[in-house]
Design a protein around this motif. Structure first.
Motif, PDB file in Angstrom:
ATOM      1  N   GLU A 224      -1.383  -1.672  -5.224  1.00 54.50           N
ATOM      2  CA  GLU A 224      -0.635  -2.805  -4.666  1.00 54.50           C
ATOM      3  C   GLU A 224      -1.137  -3.148  -3.273  1.00 54.50           C
ATOM      4  OE1 GLU A 224       3.595  -2.093  -4.827  1.00 54.50           O
ATOM      5  OE2 GLU A 224       3.478  -1.488  -6.934  1.00 54.50           O
ATOM      6  N   ILE A 225      -1.407  -2.138  -2.467  1.00 54.21           N
ATOM      7  CA  ILE A 225      -1.921  -2.378  -1.116  1.00 54.21           C
ATOM      8  C   ILE A 225      -3.275  -3.086  -1.187  1.00 54.21           C
ATOM      9  CG2 ILE A 225      -2.804  -1.250   0.974  1.00 54.21           C
ATOM     10  CD1 ILE A 225      -0.611   0.858   0.619  1.00 54.21           C
ATOM     11  N   SER A 226      -4.128  -2.640  -2.080  1.00 57.80           N
ATOM     12  CA  SER A 226      -5.444  -3.253  -2.230  1.00 57.80           C
ATOM     13  C   SER A 226      -5.324  -4.720  -2.638  1.00 57.80           C
ATOM     14  CB  SER A 226      -6.264  -2.490  -3.261  1.00 57.80           C
ATOM     15  OG  SER A 226      -7.491  -3.121  -3.467  1.00 57.80           O
ATOM     16  N   ASP A 227      -4.472  -4.980  -3.589  1.00 57.32           N
ATOM     17  CA  ASP A 227      -4.246  -6.368  -4.013  1.00 57.32           C
ATOM     18  C   ASP A 227      -3.673  -7.194  -2.861  1.00 57.32           C
ATOM     19  OD1 ASP A 227      -5.118  -5.611  -6.500  1.00 57.32           O
ATOM     20  OD2 ASP A 227      -3.095  -5.519  -7.394  1.00 57.32           O
ATOM     21  N   PHE A 228      -2.818  -6.568  -2.126  1.00 57.94           N
ATOM     22  CA  PHE A 228      -2.176  -7.249  -1.006  1.00 57.94           C
ATOM     23  C   PHE A 228      -3.185  -7.635   0.081  1.00 57.94           C
ATOM     24  CE2 PHE A 228       0.450  -7.135   2.855  1.00 57.94           C
ATOM     25  CZ  PHE A 228       1.407  -8.073   2.499  1.00 57.94           C
ATOM     26  N   LYS A 229      -4.157  -6.741   0.351  1.00 55.22           N
ATOM     27  CA  LYS A 229      -5.173  -7.025   1.367  1.00 55.22           C
ATOM     28  C   LYS A 229      -6.081  -8.189   0.960  1.00 55.22           C
ATOM     29  CE  LYS A 229      -5.580  -2.495   3.527  1.00 55.22           C
ATOM     30  NZ  LYS A 229      -6.439  -1.333   3.746  1.00 55.22           N
TER      31      LYS A 229
ATOM     32  N   GLU B  91      -4.390 -17.813   4.692  1.00 51.55           N
ATOM     33  CA  GLU B  91      -3.290 -18.698   5.035  1.00 51.55           C
ATOM     34  C   GLU B  91      -1.944 -17.985   4.988  1.00 51.55           C
ATOM     35  OE1 GLU B  91      -3.831 -21.568   2.015  1.00 51.55           O
ATOM     36  OE2 GLU B  91      -5.654 -22.363   2.918  1.00 51.55           O
ATOM     37  N   GLU B  92      -1.864 -16.978   4.183  1.00 52.03           N
ATOM     38  CA  GLU B  92      -0.606 -16.253   4.050  1.00 52.03           C
ATOM     39  C   GLU B  92      -0.613 -14.970   4.889  1.00 52.03           C
ATOM     40  OE1 GLU B  92       0.062 -15.531  -0.075  1.00 52.03           O
ATOM     41  OE2 GLU B  92      -0.190 -17.627  -0.605  1.00 52.03           O
ATOM     42  N   PHE B  93      -1.553 -14.874   5.793  1.00 50.07           N
ATOM     43  CA  PHE B  93      -1.724 -13.640   6.571  1.00 50.07           C
ATOM     44  C   PHE B  93      -0.461 -13.254   7.349  1.00 50.07           C
ATOM     45  CE2 PHE B  93      -3.952 -10.897   9.681  1.00 50.07           C
ATOM     46  CZ  PHE B  93      -4.513 -10.022   8.770  1.00 50.07           C
ATOM     47  N   ALA B  94       0.206 -14.197   7.933  1.00 45.59           N
ATOM     48  CA  ALA B  94       1.439 -13.905   8.669  1.00 45.59           C
ATOM     49  C   ALA B  94       2.500 -13.362   7.721  1.00 45.59           C
ATOM     50  CB  ALA B  94       1.934 -15.141   9.392  1.00 45.59           C
ATOM     51  N   ALA B  95       2.584 -13.964   6.552  1.00 42.25           N
ATOM     52  CA  ALA B  95       3.556 -13.498   5.554  1.00 42.25           C
ATOM     53  C   ALA B  95       3.169 -12.109   5.040  1.00 42.25           C
ATOM     54  CB  ALA B  95       3.644 -14.499   4.407  1.00 42.25           C
ATOM     55  N   VAL B  96       1.826 -11.912   4.947  1.00 45.13           N
ATOM     56  CA  VAL B  96       1.339 -10.617   4.477  1.00 45.13           C
ATOM     57  C   VAL B  96       1.735  -9.505   5.445  1.00 45.13           C
ATOM     58  CG1 VAL B  96      -0.740  -9.273   4.040  1.00 45.13           C
ATOM     59  CG2 VAL B  96      -0.508 -11.563   3.087  1.00 45.13           C
ATOM     60  N   ARG B  97       1.618  -9.782   6.753  1.00 44.18           N
ATOM     61  CA  ARG B  97       2.005  -8.780   7.740  1.00 44.18           C
ATOM     62  C   ARG B  97       3.480  -8.413   7.565  1.00 44.18           C
ATOM     63  NH1 ARG B  97      -1.262 -11.121  12.893  1.00 44.18           N
ATOM     64  NH2 ARG B  97      -3.236 -10.149  12.376  1.00 44.18           N
ATOM     65  N   SER B  98       4.262  -9.393   7.344  1.00 44.06           N
ATOM     66  CA  SER B  98       5.690  -9.144   7.133  1.00 44.06           C
ATOM     67  C   SER B  98       5.897  -8.306   5.864  1.00 44.06           C
ATOM     68  CB  SER B  98       6.433 -10.471   7.026  1.00 44.06           C
ATOM     69  OG  SER B  98       7.781 -10.249   6.709  1.00 44.06           O
ATOM     70  N   GLU B  99       5.171  -8.664   4.822  1.00 44.49           N
ATOM     71  CA  GLU B  99       5.292  -7.907   3.575  1.00 44.49           C
ATOM     72  C   GLU B  99       4.797  -6.470   3.740  1.00 44.49           C
ATOM     73  OE1 GLU B  99       3.559  -9.946   0.236  1.00 44.49           O
ATOM     74  OE2 GLU B  99       4.526 -11.839   0.805  1.00 44.49           O
ATOM     75  N   ILE B 100       3.710  -6.299   4.533  1.00 41.55           N
ATOM     76  CA  ILE B 100       3.201  -4.947   4.788  1.00 41.55           C
ATOM     77  C   ILE B 100       4.259  -4.114   5.500  1.00 41.55           C
ATOM     78  CG2 ILE B 100       1.541  -3.606   6.123  1.00 41.55           C
ATOM     79  CD1 ILE B 100      -0.560  -5.703   5.454  1.00 41.55           C
ATOM     80  N   SER B 101       4.884  -4.720   6.465  1.00 40.29           N
ATOM     81  CA  SER B 101       5.937  -4.019   7.188  1.00 40.29           C
ATOM     82  C   SER B 101       7.052  -3.602   6.223  1.00 40.29           C
ATOM     83  CB  SER B 101       6.483  -4.903   8.302  1.00 40.29           C
ATOM     84  OG  SER B 101       7.549  -4.259   8.954  1.00 40.29           O
ATOM     85  N   ASP B 102       7.448  -4.531   5.372  1.00 34.81           N
ATOM     86  CA  ASP B 102       8.484  -4.212   4.372  1.00 34.81           C
ATOM     87  C   ASP B 102       8.010  -3.110   3.424  1.00 34.81           C
ATOM     88  OD1 ASP B 102      10.019  -6.191   5.505  1.00 34.81           O
ATOM     89  OD2 ASP B 102       9.605  -7.688   3.917  1.00 34.81           O
ATOM     90  N   PHE B 103       6.742  -3.210   3.074  1.00 32.22           N
ATOM     91  CA  PHE B 103       6.180  -2.211   2.158  1.00 32.22           C
ATOM     92  C   PHE B 103       6.179  -0.817   2.789  1.00 32.22           C
ATOM     93  CE2 PHE B 103       2.536   0.071   0.371  1.00 32.22           C
ATOM     94  CZ  PHE B 103       2.931   0.107  -0.951  1.00 32.22           C
TER      95      PHE B 103
END
Length: 173
Positions: free
Chosen positions: A81-86, A91-103
């Motif tokens: 999941e982390i690999s897919d997430f990276k 464009e969604e990088f800001a949202a990704v950071r938030s999701e990483i934090s949640d993860f």
């Protein structure tokens, strides 16, 4: 060990017939040996205890192995999941950071959960070991009780012999 030949000779020497002496020696031997635990009995008890312990240890090892396998699968899924997430878009990088934090928080909760499960598992194993130890102690107590009965029979046989000898001496004098 009871020497029945010597016992029978002593009885004959104080006036018992050969049949009486042999019958009493045989009866006393049967009484003593029927309640005496043999080395084979002790070895069998030890082997049975060892078999139970081996089965329990094998079961525990299997459960630990299953737990390790399932944890490895969970970690592999998390890594995927982390690999897919990276690989997600910039464009969604800001949202990704938030999701990483949640993860990360979710992973921390999972680690805490796994730690609690491991602690619970350790407690269960400790209780199982306590039960096995208790069973071993009960077997030891049973063996000790058998030894006590054998000692009592030996004392009774000696007392009976002394009493018989005293009666015979009194009758002969």
């Amino acid at each position: 060990m009871l020497d029945t030949l010597t016992y029978a000779k002593r009885l004959r020497s104080v006036g018992f017939t050969e049949e009486q002496a042999e019958a009493q020696a045989s009866a006393l031997y049967d009484a003593v040996t029927s309640l005496t635990a043999t080395k084979l009995d002790v070895v069998e008890a030890k082997n049975e205890t060892k078999e139970v312990m081996v089965k329990e240890f094998t079961g525990v090892r299997s459960e630990i192995s299953d737990f390790k396998d399932s944890t490895a699968e969970e970690f592999a899924a998390v890594r995927s999941e982390i690999s897919d997430f990276k690989d997600s878009t910039a464009e969604e990088f800001a949202a990704v950071r938030s999701e990483i934090s949640d993860f990360k928080e979710a992973v921390a909760r999972e680690f805490a959960k796994v730690r609690r499960e491991i602690a619970a598992f350790k407690e269960a194993v400790a209780l199982e070991f306590t039960g096995v130890r208790r069973e071993i102690a009960e077997i030891r107590l049973a063996l000790q009780a058998t030894n006590g009965r054998v000692a009592l029979l030996n004392w009774m046989a000696g007392f009976n012999l002394a009493l018989t000898a005293a009666v015979l001496v009194k009758l002969l004098t």
